[in-house]
Design an enzyme around this catalytic site. Structure first.
Site, PDB file in Angstrom:
ATOM      1  N   HIS A 120       6.931 -18.412  42.863  1.00  0.00           N
ATOM      2  CA  HIS A 120       7.572 -17.372  43.667  1.00  0.00           C
ATOM      3  C   HIS A 120       8.956 -17.116  43.050  1.00  0.00           C
ATOM      4  O   HIS A 120       9.555 -18.031  42.478  1.00  0.00           O
ATOM      5  CB  HIS A 120       7.706 -17.919  45.093  1.00  0.00           C
ATOM      6  CG  HIS A 120       8.196 -16.935  46.105  1.00  0.00           C
ATOM      7  ND1 HIS A 120       9.526 -16.617  46.242  1.00  0.00           N
ATOM      8  CD2 HIS A 120       7.541 -16.223  47.049  1.00  0.00           C
ATOM      9  CE1 HIS A 120       9.667 -15.749  47.238  1.00  0.00           C
ATOM     10  NE2 HIS A 120       8.474 -15.493  47.745  1.00  0.00           N
ATOM     11  N   ASP A 198       8.038 -26.898  45.425  1.00  0.00           N
ATOM     12  CA  ASP A 198       8.167 -25.799  46.385  1.00  0.00           C
ATOM     13  C   ASP A 198       6.923 -25.841  47.271  1.00  0.00           C
ATOM     14  O   ASP A 198       5.831 -25.433  46.866  1.00  0.00           O
ATOM     15  CB  ASP A 198       8.271 -24.475  45.613  1.00  0.00           C
ATOM     16  CG  ASP A 198       8.227 -23.273  46.545  1.00  0.00           C
ATOM     17  OD1 ASP A 198       8.135 -23.464  47.778  1.00  0.00           O
ATOM     18  OD2 ASP A 198       8.278 -22.138  46.032  1.00  0.00           O
ATOM     19  N   GLN A 201       4.128 -22.822  50.762  1.00  0.00           N
ATOM     20  CA  GLN A 201       2.762 -22.462  51.160  1.00  0.00           C
ATOM     21  C   GLN A 201       1.934 -23.679  51.559  1.00  0.00           C
ATOM     22  O   GLN A 201       0.856 -23.542  52.126  1.00  0.00           O
ATOM     23  CB  GLN A 201       2.053 -21.735  50.007  1.00  0.00           C
ATOM     24  CG  GLN A 201       2.635 -20.367  49.704  1.00  0.00           C
ATOM     25  CD  GLN A 201       2.401 -19.368  50.833  1.00  0.00           C
ATOM     26  OE1 GLN A 201       1.423 -19.437  51.574  1.00  0.00           O
ATOM     27  NE2 GLN A 201       3.314 -18.410  50.976  1.00  0.00           N
ATOM     28  N   LYS A 224       6.457 -20.395  57.946  1.00  0.00           N
ATOM     29  CA  LYS A 224       5.090 -20.364  57.415  1.00  0.00           C
ATOM     30  C   LYS A 224       4.247 -21.490  58.010  1.00  0.00           C
ATOM     31  O   LYS A 224       3.080 -21.652  57.682  1.00  0.00           O
ATOM     32  CB  LYS A 224       5.107 -20.464  55.889  1.00  0.00           C
ATOM     33  CG  LYS A 224       5.735 -19.231  55.217  1.00  0.00           C
ATOM     34  CD  LYS A 224       5.695 -19.357  53.722  1.00  0.00           C
ATOM     35  CE  LYS A 224       6.676 -18.440  53.032  1.00  0.00           C
ATOM     36  NZ  LYS A 224       6.278 -17.049  52.979  1.00  0.00           N
ATOM     37  N   CYS A 362       6.160 -11.261  45.318  1.00  0.00           N
ATOM     38  CA  CYS A 362       7.286 -12.009  44.721  1.00  0.00           C
ATOM     39  C   CYS A 362       6.789 -12.919  43.603  1.00  0.00           C
ATOM     40  O   CYS A 362       7.241 -14.055  43.435  1.00  0.00           O
ATOM     41  CB  CYS A 362       8.051 -12.830  45.757  1.00  0.00           C
ATOM     42  SG  CYS A 362       8.799 -11.840  47.040  1.00  0.00           S
TER      43      CYS A 362
END
Ligand code: PMP
Length: 405
Positions: A120, A198, A201, A224, A362
């Site tokens: 991202h 990261d 998600q 999220k 993104c």
């Protein structure tokens, strides 16, 4: 077995209509829906407990502080880390910026920061800025023609570059691919890399345990994972976290201030300058408790069955191209139909009540690698149903028929 009707009843938005049609919410990768306990907790804080944290001796300030710090314990428990290893931020983006800024002092000219083409922009741009500040070089592991980060390719690049920092997504937002993060981290650690994950998600779908993955830092956003917007976190292995310099200066992060100089609190305090999103943090803890109260295995089994059902139906439509790793996936499908513009298809779906995302997500470098401008992205969550997938497939067929006219 999941009682989906009962589960869905916690999420008011799932009963909404869009353009007069029952909403089919397939944009969970952008943000998840929120259960009533999260919505109510946020409102109740302002109704019954509103005060600033850490600042006063009065009753409600102490109560707000207690709830704010207790939420840190809830997240620490969820991640199986220590609460002092958690910094509240306003999202994954801020957490990555904090980190890229904080690691500036450890990066030197010629050092390699290794990311992947699947990242991202939030896990690209902060590293570009860090590279520009320090003279380090930003390199990316390339994906294959389907947008998959192949393990052999990644391991070869890690061995070749011996990166100072390895920063990879646990799961891709554009394609849903789940990465073998622990293997990649183990390889990078052999060369002494600082490993950043990261998890924006992954938090909801994989319920990650950063210490088991072996990473040094793990970031994600609350919104999220059933929580509110404006809250996120940075987990950091304590010695490393505490060694980072402050990111922002201000109230609350200091021990002493004179006009000449200041001293700072230990982590996590030194990274939390100013008034935080108190209500949001407290509501996020309710989201985590809600997830913990479910049967994780049942959620995952349902989500994966739904995903396979969706993929099977999509592959039966002539002219559809699917991208990404369909075998290791959080339940996100990215596709295109012939040379139709994704936006046109998504608009026709929207008119039938179906919320999906289109565009580059993104993920511009990924789109460049796949030689496309964007995709239609369907991102599922455990509260979605087989009936919604049927509805989506019917709506998609109707949209494609209309475009063929
Ligand atoms: N990383 C990934 C993989 C994401 O999906 C997102 C959100 N789309 C982010 C980082 C940034 O999250 P936020 O906008 O909540 O800060």
């Amino acid at each position: 077995m999941l009682d989906l009707t009962a589960l869905r009843s916690h999420f008011p938005m799932l009963s909404a209509t869009a353009h007069g049609e029952p909403l089919v919410y397939f944009d969970n990768g952008a943000t998840s829906q929120k259960p009533v306990c999260v919505i109510d907790t946020e409102a109740l804080f302002y109704r019954e407990c509103n005060a600033n944290v850490h600042r006063g001796v009065h009753y409600f300030s102490a109560e707000a502080t207690r709830r704010y710090e207790q939420s840190r314990e809830v997240l620490a428990d969820f991640l199986a880390v220590e609460s002092r290893e958690i910094v509240w931020t306003k999202g994954a983006t801020e957490a990555l910026n904090l980190l890229a800024h904080g690691l500036t002092h450890t990066l030197c000219k010629g050092d390699i920061i290794l990311i992947s083409e699947l990242e991202h922009h939030a896990n690209i741009v902060p590293w570009q800025l860090a590279a520009a500040r320090t003279g380090a070089e930003l390199k990316a592991i390339l994906v294959n023609s389907q947008g998959i980060l192949e393990l052999d390719t990644a391991l070869a690049l890690i061995a070749r570059y011996k990166p100072k920092v390895l920063a990879l997504c646990h799961a891709s937002n554009g394609l849903g691919n789940i990465h073998d993060i622990s293997t990649l981290i183990a390889a990078a650690k052999r060369h002494g890399a600082i490993c950043v994950v990261d998890g924006a998600q992954a938090l909801l779908h994989l319920q990650p345990k950063p210490k088991a993955l072996g990473c040094d830092f793990y970031v994600a956003s609350a919104h999220k994972a059933l929580g509110p917007t404006g809250v996120g976190f940075l987990y950091g292995r304590y010695e490393l976290l505490n060694a980072l310099p402050p990111y922002q200066g201000g109230g609350e992060m200091i021990e002493t201030v004179t006009i000449a100089a200041s001293t700072y609190r230990e982590a996590p305090g030194k990274f939390e300058a100013g008034t935080p999103n108190i209500a949001g943090v407290i509501a996020f803890a309710e989201a985590l408790k809600f997830i913990q109260a479910q049967n994780a295995e049942a959620l995952r089994t349902h989500e994966q069955a739904l995903y396979r059902y969706l993929v099977t139906h999509l592959t039966q439509i002539d002219g559809i191209t699917l991208y990404g790793d369909l075998s290791q996936n959080i339940g996100t499908v990215s596709f295109n139909f012939r040379d139709e513009h994704p936006f046109d298809i998504a608009t026709l779906l929207d008119h039938q009540g179906i919320a999906v995302r289109t565009g580059h997500h993104c993920n511009q470098p990924l789109m460049q690698a796949l030689n496309i401008s964007g995709t239609i992205r369907v991102s599922l969550a455990f509260y979605n149903t087989f009936a919604e997938v049927d509805c989506f497939i019917n709506a998609l067929n109707a949209a494609l028929a209309l475009l063929a006219e």
